[in-house]
Design a protein around this motif. Structure first.
Motif, PDB file in Angstrom:
ATOM      1  N   GLY A 115       0.776  -1.226   0.000  1.00 16.38           N
ATOM      2  CA  GLY A 115       0.000   0.000   0.000  1.00 16.38           C
ATOM      3  C   GLY A 115       0.810   1.280   0.000  1.00 16.38           C
ATOM      4  N   ALA A 116       2.142   1.177  -0.032  1.00 18.30           N
ATOM      5  CA  ALA A 116       2.981   2.377  -0.008  1.00 18.30           C
ATOM      6  C   ALA A 116       2.848   3.153  -1.315  1.00 18.30           C
ATOM      7  N   THR A 117       2.702   4.462  -1.212  1.00 14.22           N
ATOM      8  CA  THR A 117       2.540   5.308  -2.395  1.00 14.22           C
ATOM      9  C   THR A 117       3.533   6.461  -2.451  1.00 14.22           C
ATOM     10  N   GLU A 118       4.209   6.750  -1.341  1.00 18.47           N
ATOM     11  CA  GLU A 118       5.078   7.929  -1.296  1.00 18.47           C
ATOM     12  C   GLU A 118       6.428   7.595  -0.660  1.00 18.47           C
ATOM     13  N   LEU A 119       7.148   6.622  -1.235  1.00 17.49           N
ATOM     14  CA  LEU A 119       8.481   6.302  -0.731  1.00 17.49           C
ATOM     15  C   LEU A 119       9.414   7.489  -0.947  1.00 17.49           C
ATOM     16  N   ASP A 120      10.275   7.746   0.035  1.00 23.57           N
ATOM     17  CA  ASP A 120      11.184   8.886  -0.031  1.00 23.57           C
ATOM     18  C   ASP A 120      12.534   8.490   0.546  1.00 23.57           C
ATOM     19  N   TYR A 121      13.536   9.260   0.240  1.00 27.26           N
ATOM     20  CA  TYR A 121      14.926   9.017   0.638  1.00 27.26           C
ATOM     21  C   TYR A 121      15.426  10.212   1.435  1.00 27.26           C
ATOM     22  N   GLU A 122      16.505  10.023   2.169  1.00 27.04           N
ATOM     23  CA  GLU A 122      17.211  11.134   2.795  1.00 27.04           C
ATOM     24  C   GLU A 122      18.546  10.628   3.320  1.00 27.04           C
ATOM     25  N   ALA A 123      19.609  11.012   2.650  1.00 23.50           N
ATOM     26  CA  ALA A 123      20.947  10.623   3.094  1.00 23.50           C
ATOM     27  C   ALA A 123      21.316  11.408   4.346  1.00 23.50           C
ATOM     28  N   GLU A 124      21.871  10.706   5.312  1.00 27.58           N
ATOM     29  CA  GLU A 124      22.169  11.315   6.607  1.00 27.58           C
ATOM     30  C   GLU A 124      23.517  10.839   7.139  1.00 27.58           C
ATOM     31  N   LEU A 125      24.089  11.629   8.023  1.00 34.18           N
ATOM     32  CA  LEU A 125      25.219  11.186   8.828  1.00 34.18           C
ATOM     33  C   LEU A 125      24.662  10.504  10.067  1.00 34.18           C
ATOM     34  N   ALA A 126      25.071   9.258  10.299  1.00 37.05           N
ATOM     35  CA  ALA A 126      24.677   8.552  11.522  1.00 37.05           C
ATOM     36  C   ALA A 126      25.865   8.505  12.473  1.00 37.05           C
ATOM     37  N   VAL A 127      25.580   8.628  13.745  1.00 42.49           N
ATOM     38  CA  VAL A 127      26.608   8.605  14.792  1.00 42.49           C
ATOM     39  C   VAL A 127      26.358   7.397  15.673  1.00 42.49           C
ATOM     40  N   ILE A 128      27.373   6.575  15.845  1.00 37.81           N
ATOM     41  CA  ILE A 128      27.258   5.371  16.662  1.00 37.81           C
ATOM     42  C   ILE A 128      27.786   5.672  18.062  1.00 37.81           C
ATOM     43  N   ILE A 129      26.938   5.460  19.055  1.00 35.69           N
ATOM     44  CA  ILE A 129      27.343   5.701  20.445  1.00 35.69           C
ATOM     45  C   ILE A 129      28.129   4.494  20.958  1.00 35.69           C
ATOM     46  N   GLY A 130      29.300   4.755  21.516  1.00 33.70           N
ATOM     47  CA  GLY A 130      30.157   3.670  21.976  1.00 33.70           C
ATOM     48  C   GLY A 130      30.185   3.493  23.483  1.00 33.70           C
ATOM     49  N   MET A 131      29.745   4.506  24.198  1.00 34.73           N
ATOM     50  CA  MET A 131      29.745   4.448  25.655  1.00 34.73           C
ATOM     51  C   MET A 131      28.487   5.144  26.153  1.00 34.73           C
ATOM     52  N   ARG A 132      27.805   4.529  27.097  1.00 37.85           N
ATOM     53  CA  ARG A 132      26.531   5.062  27.566  1.00 37.85           C
ATOM     54  C   ARG A 132      26.658   6.520  27.990  1.00 37.85           C
ATOM     55  N   ALA A 133      25.633   7.299  27.661  1.00 43.81           N
ATOM     56  CA  ALA A 133      25.638   8.727  27.973  1.00 43.81           C
ATOM     57  C   ALA A 133      24.311   9.118  28.589  1.00 43.81           C
TER      58      ALA A 133
END
Length: 232
Positions: A115-133
């Motif tokens: 039923g999807a009619t409006e698929l969209d994209y968005e390139a992003e910078l992802a940040v991986i957390i390595g130590m709990r904050a």
């Protein structure tokens, strides 16, 4: 380092790129690249290894998400200056979540939900957390970062805008978070606030921007989010 996971979906092995751009198998050192392996002590141990001593991976294997089983995926909406005209600049970061089952490899197929009619994209910078904050200051943010990776924040805009109840409905279908192909450790990123981000759709450039356009930079966002939740 450039860390990665290679192999068929569900059976990936941990690996990295050597200085010649070849994949080396890290299986003798770690079992996977999950939350436990993002801890600073583990990353430092991997950096100390002579990559030439590790097995070469032959062929051209599939590359999965460079991190396995993250506890959560947190997104920031309307965070680029280009979003401002006609939309309005948020006074505080707009926070949303993507279900972890949406995660996939950078080059895996993006499936169209029923039923999807409006698929969209968005390139992003992802940040991986390595130590709990939790409740940290902005000056402490950098020590909690395990690495950076490219992400495609795929959305089904009809689900998101017309089905009510939150953005996650339009952002969480299987395959809606392609990640990778590599997790790059912070020592290889000179300035996360000045990284080029380009997205092509069928070979045509649809996004050509930079993290310099972010309204709220990475270090601010980590400290900000940590006031409301423990980042894992």
């Amino acid at each position: 380092m450039k860390l990665l996971r290679f192999g068929d979906a569900g059976n990936e092995k941990p690996g990295c790129l050597d200085t010649a751009g070849r994949i080396r198998d890290l299986s003798s050192l770690i079992t996977d690249l999950g939350p436990a392996e993002m801890m600073p002590a583990v990353i430092d141990r991997l950096k100390s290894v002579d990559l030439r001593t590790l097995p070469l991976v032959s062929g051209n294997p599939r590359l999965g998400s460079p991190i396995a089983s993250p506890p959560n995926i947190i997104g920031i909406g309307l965070n680029y200056k280009s979003h401002g005209p006609g939309v309005g600049v948020p006074l505080e970061p707009m926070v949303f979540f993507k279900h972890t089952s949406s995660l996939c490899g950078a080059n895996d197929p993006i499936l169209r939900p029923p039923g999807a009619t409006e698929l969209d994209y968005e390139a992003e910078l992802a940040v991986i957390i390595g130590m709990r904050a939790y409740c940290i200051d902005r000056s402490e943010s950098a020590q909690h970062i395990a690495g950076y990776v490219m992400c495609n924040d795929v959305s089904e805009r009809d689900y998101q805008n017309n089905r009510g109840g939150g953005l996650c409905k339009g952002k969480s279908s299987p395959g809606f978070t392609p990640l990778g192909p590599y997790l790059v450790t912070p020592d290889e990123i000179v300035n996360p606030a000045n990284l080029k981000i380009i997205c092509k759709v069928n070979g045509k450039v649809m996004q050509d921007s930079s993290t310099a356009e972010m309204l709220f930079p990475v270090d601010y966002l980590i400290a900000y989010l940590s006031q409301f939740m423990q980042l894992m």
